[in-house]
Design an enzyme around this catalytic site. Structure first.
Site, PDB file in Angstrom:
ATOM      1  N   GLU A 100     133.075 -16.093  52.312  1.00 28.91           N
ATOM      2  CA  GLU A 100     133.391 -15.869  53.751  1.00 28.91           C
ATOM      3  C   GLU A 100     135.024 -15.685  53.756  1.00 28.91           C
ATOM      4  O   GLU A 100     135.652 -16.470  53.142  1.00 28.91           O
ATOM      5  CB  GLU A 100     133.011 -17.054  54.580  1.00 28.91           C
ATOM      6  CG  GLU A 100     133.233 -16.559  56.198  1.00 28.91           C
ATOM      7  CD  GLU A 100     132.669 -17.663  57.131  1.00 28.91           C
ATOM      8  OE1 GLU A 100     132.281 -17.365  58.384  1.00 28.91           O
ATOM      9  OE2 GLU A 100     132.688 -19.062  56.762  1.00 28.91           O
ATOM     10  N   ALA A 120     134.709 -26.874  53.270  1.00 24.89           N
ATOM     11  CA  ALA A 120     133.585 -26.555  52.930  1.00 24.89           C
ATOM     12  C   ALA A 120     132.857 -25.087  53.395  1.00 24.89           C
ATOM     13  O   ALA A 120     133.493 -24.584  54.260  1.00 24.89           O
ATOM     14  CB  ALA A 120     132.504 -27.817  53.447  1.00 24.89           C
ATOM     15  N   MET A 121     131.865 -24.723  52.796  1.00 26.20           N
ATOM     16  CA  MET A 121     131.365 -23.391  53.228  1.00 26.20           C
ATOM     17  C   MET A 121     129.949 -23.495  53.307  1.00 26.20           C
ATOM     18  O   MET A 121     129.153 -23.835  52.135  1.00 26.20           O
ATOM     19  CB  MET A 121     131.791 -22.307  52.200  1.00 26.20           C
ATOM     20  CG  MET A 121     131.176 -20.950  52.474  1.00 26.20           C
ATOM     21  SD  MET A 121     131.772 -20.225  53.872  1.00 26.20           S
ATOM     22  CE  MET A 121     130.298 -19.215  54.299  1.00 26.20           C
ATOM     23  N   GLU A 122     129.171 -22.855  54.503  1.00 25.99           N
ATOM     24  CA  GLU A 122     127.944 -23.059  54.496  1.00 25.99           C
ATOM     25  C   GLU A 122     126.950 -22.208  53.869  1.00 25.99           C
ATOM     26  O   GLU A 122     125.810 -21.838  54.459  1.00 25.99           O
ATOM     27  CB  GLU A 122     127.783 -23.023  56.193  1.00 25.99           C
ATOM     28  CG  GLU A 122     127.805 -21.684  56.502  1.00 25.99           C
ATOM     29  CD  GLU A 122     129.298 -21.088  57.108  1.00 25.99           C
ATOM     30  OE1 GLU A 122     129.509 -20.406  57.974  1.00 25.99           O
ATOM     31  OE2 GLU A 122     130.300 -22.032  56.675  1.00 25.99           O
ATOM     32  N   ASN A 123     127.216 -21.632  52.679  1.00 24.41           N
ATOM     33  CA  ASN A 123     126.195 -20.595  51.970  1.00 24.41           C
ATOM     34  C   ASN A 123     124.930 -21.169  52.283  1.00 24.41           C
ATOM     35  O   ASN A 123     124.496 -22.354  52.085  1.00 24.41           O
ATOM     36  CB  ASN A 123     126.684 -20.551  50.547  1.00 24.41           C
ATOM     37  CG  ASN A 123     128.025 -20.429  50.338  1.00 24.41           C
ATOM     38  OD1 ASN A 123     128.813 -19.371  50.626  1.00 24.41           O
ATOM     39  ND2 ASN A 123     128.859 -21.552  49.794  1.00 24.41           N
ATOM     40  N   HIS A 172     128.393 -30.424  59.937  1.00 23.72           N
ATOM     41  CA  HIS A 172     128.813 -29.128  60.373  1.00 23.72           C
ATOM     42  C   HIS A 172     128.076 -28.184  59.760  1.00 23.72           C
ATOM     43  O   HIS A 172     127.660 -27.100  60.113  1.00 23.72           O
ATOM     44  CB  HIS A 172     130.387 -28.931  60.328  1.00 23.72           C
ATOM     45  CG  HIS A 172     131.232 -27.962  60.591  1.00 23.72           C
ATOM     46  ND1 HIS A 172     131.751 -27.530  61.690  1.00 23.72           N
ATOM     47  CD2 HIS A 172     130.997 -26.768  59.965  1.00 23.72           C
ATOM     48  CE1 HIS A 172     132.378 -26.516  61.784  1.00 23.72           C
ATOM     49  NE2 HIS A 172     131.682 -25.742  60.862  1.00 23.72           N
ATOM     50  N   GLU A 173     128.159 -28.182  58.192  1.00 20.66           N
ATOM     51  CA  GLU A 173     127.735 -27.324  57.294  1.00 20.66           C
ATOM     52  C   GLU A 173     126.243 -26.873  57.580  1.00 20.66           C
ATOM     53  O   GLU A 173     125.609 -25.942  57.516  1.00 20.66           O
ATOM     54  CB  GLU A 173     128.137 -27.380  56.190  1.00 20.66           C
ATOM     55  CG  GLU A 173     129.558 -27.641  55.679  1.00 20.66           C
ATOM     56  CD  GLU A 173     130.394 -26.489  56.238  1.00 20.66           C
ATOM     57  OE1 GLU A 173     129.867 -25.388  56.375  1.00 20.66           O
ATOM     58  OE2 GLU A 173     131.543 -26.827  56.521  1.00 20.66           O
ATOM     59  N   HIS A 177     125.051 -24.997  60.510  1.00 18.78           N
ATOM     60  CA  HIS A 177     125.350 -23.581  60.312  1.00 18.78           C
ATOM     61  C   HIS A 177     124.028 -22.824  59.691  1.00 18.78           C
ATOM     62  O   HIS A 177     123.982 -21.533  59.812  1.00 18.78           O
ATOM     63  CB  HIS A 177     126.320 -23.287  59.240  1.00 18.78           C
ATOM     64  CG  HIS A 177     127.877 -23.232  60.030  1.00 18.78           C
ATOM     65  ND1 HIS A 177     128.042 -22.274  61.111  1.00 18.78           N
ATOM     66  CD2 HIS A 177     129.141 -23.777  59.695  1.00 18.78           C
ATOM     67  CE1 HIS A 177     129.183 -22.482  61.402  1.00 18.78           C
ATOM     68  NE2 HIS A 177     129.727 -23.389  60.433  1.00 18.78           N
ATOM     69  N   GLU A 199     131.716 -21.325  64.675  1.00 17.88           N
ATOM     70  CA  GLU A 199     132.443 -22.483  64.122  1.00 17.88           C
ATOM     71  C   GLU A 199     132.428 -23.174  65.420  1.00 17.88           C
ATOM     72  O   GLU A 199     132.631 -24.443  65.207  1.00 17.88           O
ATOM     73  CB  GLU A 199     133.690 -21.814  63.675  1.00 17.88           C
ATOM     74  CG  GLU A 199     133.674 -21.094  62.509  1.00 17.88           C
ATOM     75  CD  GLU A 199     133.083 -21.789  61.436  1.00 17.88           C
ATOM     76  OE1 GLU A 199     132.729 -23.021  61.581  1.00 17.88           O
ATOM     77  OE2 GLU A 199     132.595 -20.957  60.402  1.00 17.88           O
TER      78      GLU A 199
END
Length: 860
Positions: free
Chosen positions: A121, A258-261, A293-294, A297, A316
């Site tokens: 992203e 962090a990243m919500e893959n 949060h993640e 998503h 977001e």
């Protein structure tokens, strides 16, 4: 559908090679060209095979590097119908923390190794494989990884096959199940050495937390949060989690939090790992919020994805709101909604009062523009207006609308309007009309209110104008908002006596049965995204509610924060606010203190440009010492999470300001800690480190750097990195800046070391700015095109308060462009000019007030 096998050389050197990539396509219009996204990739061969027909080999590859695209040209026309596009290519395992990159880590025995990880992203899947890299072009993905057999290989889905690779006995091919229909930016794969802890959620989903080797224990807290969170969201949305498993993994070098893959969420180590002995309370809270949060998503963003980046805020903003709802469910003792106001709401208002803010919805063209909108407007203002909307609709109808939205658009894409439609259908309220005033125009209103007693009733006259950081709005057409307003009185401070929707510039309302001695307050719970300016009589009547705590904490916080902002904007005098701050002497609430502390910090930074900086430090000591004495240094029986946070905050504030008793005790405890006699509790480390450094010398700095080197935990390294800038002397500041770019500091953390120097002192600010200019090439190469470059610039320059500095900053970035930070640079220059104006306007009266307090301490 896309099928890819990734081959990795065992020592992870660049470049990496790939088995042919297969895209299952539908040709809708006959053509002899295919245009795809592609960046930093060399295509070797490409061919298209129509279903049941001969393969056609591409004869030309034309790269449009600027647009990150490639055009494949074919010698004959590709007819309409389905077929397979096959591409052989070579990519690079880069060091840029985006695309497919390598992440450096040290094994328990001290050997440096690399993991291969992804961060796609917003627009970096194209760096890993040629694809159509836009959120609305969804596909299923069949992924195989060819990896050294002693490494862990993970992707979005569960492993369905693992077999030896024919050409090399040390390598295996790991095949993953087909994904649901999804966007490219959510695809992920990781190859490295990890331990894990696992559990099943009560819905039967397999949850794992992957940690560095030997640190599985540190994944347990996040595991517990994740296992509670999945069922919470399933019940809230009334939609089950769509995948068979979810992995949360700590990555050493990671730019974002962090990243919500989908199914494989990646985190910075500090956003996932908790050591029961060495993690402080604020870290536990941070991990709980980021996990919340993640995982939100996984539904809101992954199952239903925004149509285009213009609607990024929806992803977001929503996740930034619901993470608090989730943490409040898991940890009611955190009083997390009060913290929301300090962490998100006020932060968003600060930015959104600038002329260089932007609306929540921003039209996005080029990929470089996407990075720029990952800011406090998309996240924090987005979350704040959703919180206001939730309050306006009510929880029951809000949940109903969310379920309608997720059910209707699952595995598809949606725009902001689609969510409004679902919520409107569920609630019967004019959601789109109200919300468009908050998302399509920038800024927010200042509500001016005055009151008049009419027999037994109170008549209120309200008017709205855009709130500007530079003072009263002057302009022809003043924007208007539809503002949900709540009004409370001292009769029941926790209950809205009246709720109205203010849909015009001015209106009058009557509150029935309000006695002359009762106060009236707008914006119960500080939920409405506006600031309030009371007539002096109304404000006067509210102030005792601060002293006697009859105003609820979040309302005390909101009142103080509004006044501080009005002073910054020159609408009221700063001295008025200092007087109000003194009324907080009995304040018990952590978050109220946190906000007060933040505002006093802003004022201290401003006054560091004057010759009476010491006087404001005296004021800080006077305000904070009573609560410091009440709390003491050691936890008392029955204390909880918030007491620990408050103690750290207060001791840090007193220590930094040079409060004698605090400084002596900090030095004593630091010495015991370093000598191993009595290790400092995690919650006391930041304030003690800060205090001894601020009032220390070269020896103190050397000890801190040694502690940094010895620290096994990233949280402890970060804790030290953030306070190093407090060191007082110019040569030591230089040493800290050099350290920031050394191998000792992870690339994503360099920013907070330099930012700490800039925020540490007047000299630090100048030194940090010079350091950035001198090392610009290296810093820009590291962080270009990501949000870290914006953060670096913001932290380094926004404390200046001299007009000519705004010109210098502007000129530097005109000759050293940073496209993805353009708006941040404009905001910083605006803030510098605002600081200068504030200083000119109020410095003398603040000085006089502080001198007068000193002369007659009885008024304090």
């Amino acid at each position: 559908m896309a099928t890819a096998s990734y081959g990795l050389l065992s020592n992870f050197l660049c470049p990496w090679f790939v088995e042919p990539l297969h895209h299952l396509l539908q040709v809708r219009q006959a053509t002899n060209q295919i245009v795809m996204n592609c960046a930093d990739i060399d295509i070797i061969t490409a061919s298209y095979a129509p279903e049941g027909d001969e393969e056609i080999h591409a004869t030309g590859f034309n790269y449009q590097n600027e647009d990150e695209k490639v055009t494949l040209s074919f010698p004959s026309i590709l007819q309409t119908g389905t077929g397979t596009l096959k591409i052989d290519f070579v990519g690079e395992l880069n060091d840029k923390m985006k695309g497919f990159y390598r992440s450096k880590y040290t094994t328990p025995s001290g050997e440096v190794r690399y993991a291969a990880v992804t961060q796609f992203e917003a627009t970096d899947a194209r760096r890993a494989f040629p694809c159509w890299d836009e959120p609305a072009i969804k596909a299923t993905f069949d992924i195989s990884l060819i990896v050294p057999k002693d490494r862990v290989a993970l992707s979005n889905m569960n492993v369905i096959d693992r077999k030896p690779y024919p050409d090399d006995e040390n390598v295996v091919e790991v095949k993953f199940a087909r994904t649901p229909v999804m966007s490219t930016y959510l695809v992920a794969f990781v190859v490295g050495e990890y331990d894990f802890v696992e559990t099943r959620s009560k819905d039967g989903v397999c949850v794992r937390v992957y940690t560095p080797v030997g640190k599985a224990e540190q994944g347990k807290f996040a595991l517990e949060v994740a296992a509670k969170t999945l069922p919470f969201y399933k019940d809230y949305f009334n939609v089950p989690y769509p995948l068979p498993k979810i992995d949360l993994i700590a990555i050493a070098d990671f730019a974002a939090g962090a990243m919500e893959n989908w199914g494989l969420v990646t985190y910075r180590e500090t956003a996932l790992l908790i050591d029961p002995k060495n993690s402080c309370s604020s870290s536990r809270q941070w991990v709980a919020l980021v996990v919340g949060h993640e995982l939100a998503h996984q539904w809101f963003g992954n199952l239903v994805t925004m149509e285009w980046w213009t609607h990024l805020w929806l992803n977001e903003g929503f996740a930034s709101w619901i993470e608090y709802l989730c943490v409040d469910h898991c940890f009611p003792e955190y009083d997390i909604w009060t913290q929301f106001v300090s962490a998100d709401y006020t932060r968003a208002q600060e930015l959104d009062a600038l002329d260089n803010s932007h609306p929540i919805e921003v039209s996005v063209g080029h990929p470089s523009e996407v990075d720029e909108i990952f800011d406090a407007i998309s996240y924090s203002k987005g979350a704040s207006v959703i919180r206001m909307l939730h309050d306006y609709i009510g929880d029951k109808d809000f949940k109903k609308g969310m379920n309608m939205y997720l059910t209707k658009f699952q595995q598809k894409n949606a725009a902001t309007e689609d969510l409004w439609e679902s919520l409107e259908n569920a609630s019967g309220k004019p959601i789109a009309a109200v919300m468009n005033t908050w998302t399509k125009q920038m800024g927010f209103p200042l509500i001016y209110v005055e009151a008049e007693q009419v027999e037994d009733d109170r008549l209120l006259r309200l008017s709205q104008r855009k709130f500007c950081a530079s003072g009263p709005y002057v302009g022809e057409d003043c924007p208007q908002w539809m503002v949900p307003i709540t009004i409370s009185t001292s009769e029941d401070p926790n209950l809205a006596k009246l709720k109205i929707l203010m849909d015009k510039p001015e209106m009058s309302v009557v509150l029935k049965n309000v006695k002359p001695d009762q106060w009236v307050k707008l914006n119960l719970g500080t939920v409405g995204f506006y600031r309030t300016q009371y007539s002096s009589a109304m404000l006067e009547s509210l102030l005792p509610g601060i002293r006697d705590l009859s105003l609820p904490p979040v309302d005390r916080l909101g009142l103080q924060n509004d006044l501080f902002s009005l002073a910054r904007a020159g609408i009221i005098s700063t001295v008025e606010v200092l007087k109000v701050m003194e009324a907080f002497v009995n304040e018990p609430n952590y978050t109220v203190w946190s906000d007060l502390s933040c505002n006093l910090g802003i004022l201290s930074t401003l006054l560091s440009h004057t010759d009476f900086y010491e006087e404001i430090q005296e004021f800080v000591k006077d305000v904070f010492s009573p609560i410091g004495e009440r709390l003491g240094w050691d936890p008392k029986p029955g204390e909880g999470h918030l007491d620990a946070l408050l103690r750290g905050l207060v001791l840090g504030k007193l220590g930094k300001a040079g409060h004698k008793a605090t400084l002596e005790e900090a030095r004593r405890r630091f010495k015991d800690h370093v000598e191993g006699k009595q290790i400092l509790s995690a919650d006391l480390r930041s304030p003690v480190y800060l205090t001894v450094l601020k009032h220390g010398d070269g020896t103190t700095l050397d000890i801190m750097l040694k502690l940094h080197k010895q620290a096994d935990m990233q949280e402890e390294k970060n804790r030290i990195e953030r306070v190093l800038g407090a060191t007082p002397s110019p040569e030591l500041i230089q040493k800290v800046l050099t350290f920031a770019l050394s191998e000792e500091v992870r690339p994503q953390d360099t920013v907070s070391v330099i930012g700490g120097v800039a925020g540490g002192s007047k000299h630090g600010r100048k030194a940090a700015w010079k350091f950035i200019k001198d090392n610009w090439e290296e810093l820009y190469n590291r962080y270009q095109g990501g949000f870290l470059i914006s953060r670096l610039i913001k932290l380094s320059v926004e404390g200046f308060a001299v007009d000519k500095m705004a010109g210098e900053v502007k000129a530097f970035f005109e000759s050293h462009p940073a496209p993805s930070a353009e708006r941040t640079i404009q905001q910083c220059c605006e803030n510098i000019l605002l600081n200068a104006a504030w200083l000119k306007r109020d410095a003398e009266s603040i000085h006089q007030y502080l001198l007068q307090r000193k002369a007659s301490p009885a008024t304090a």
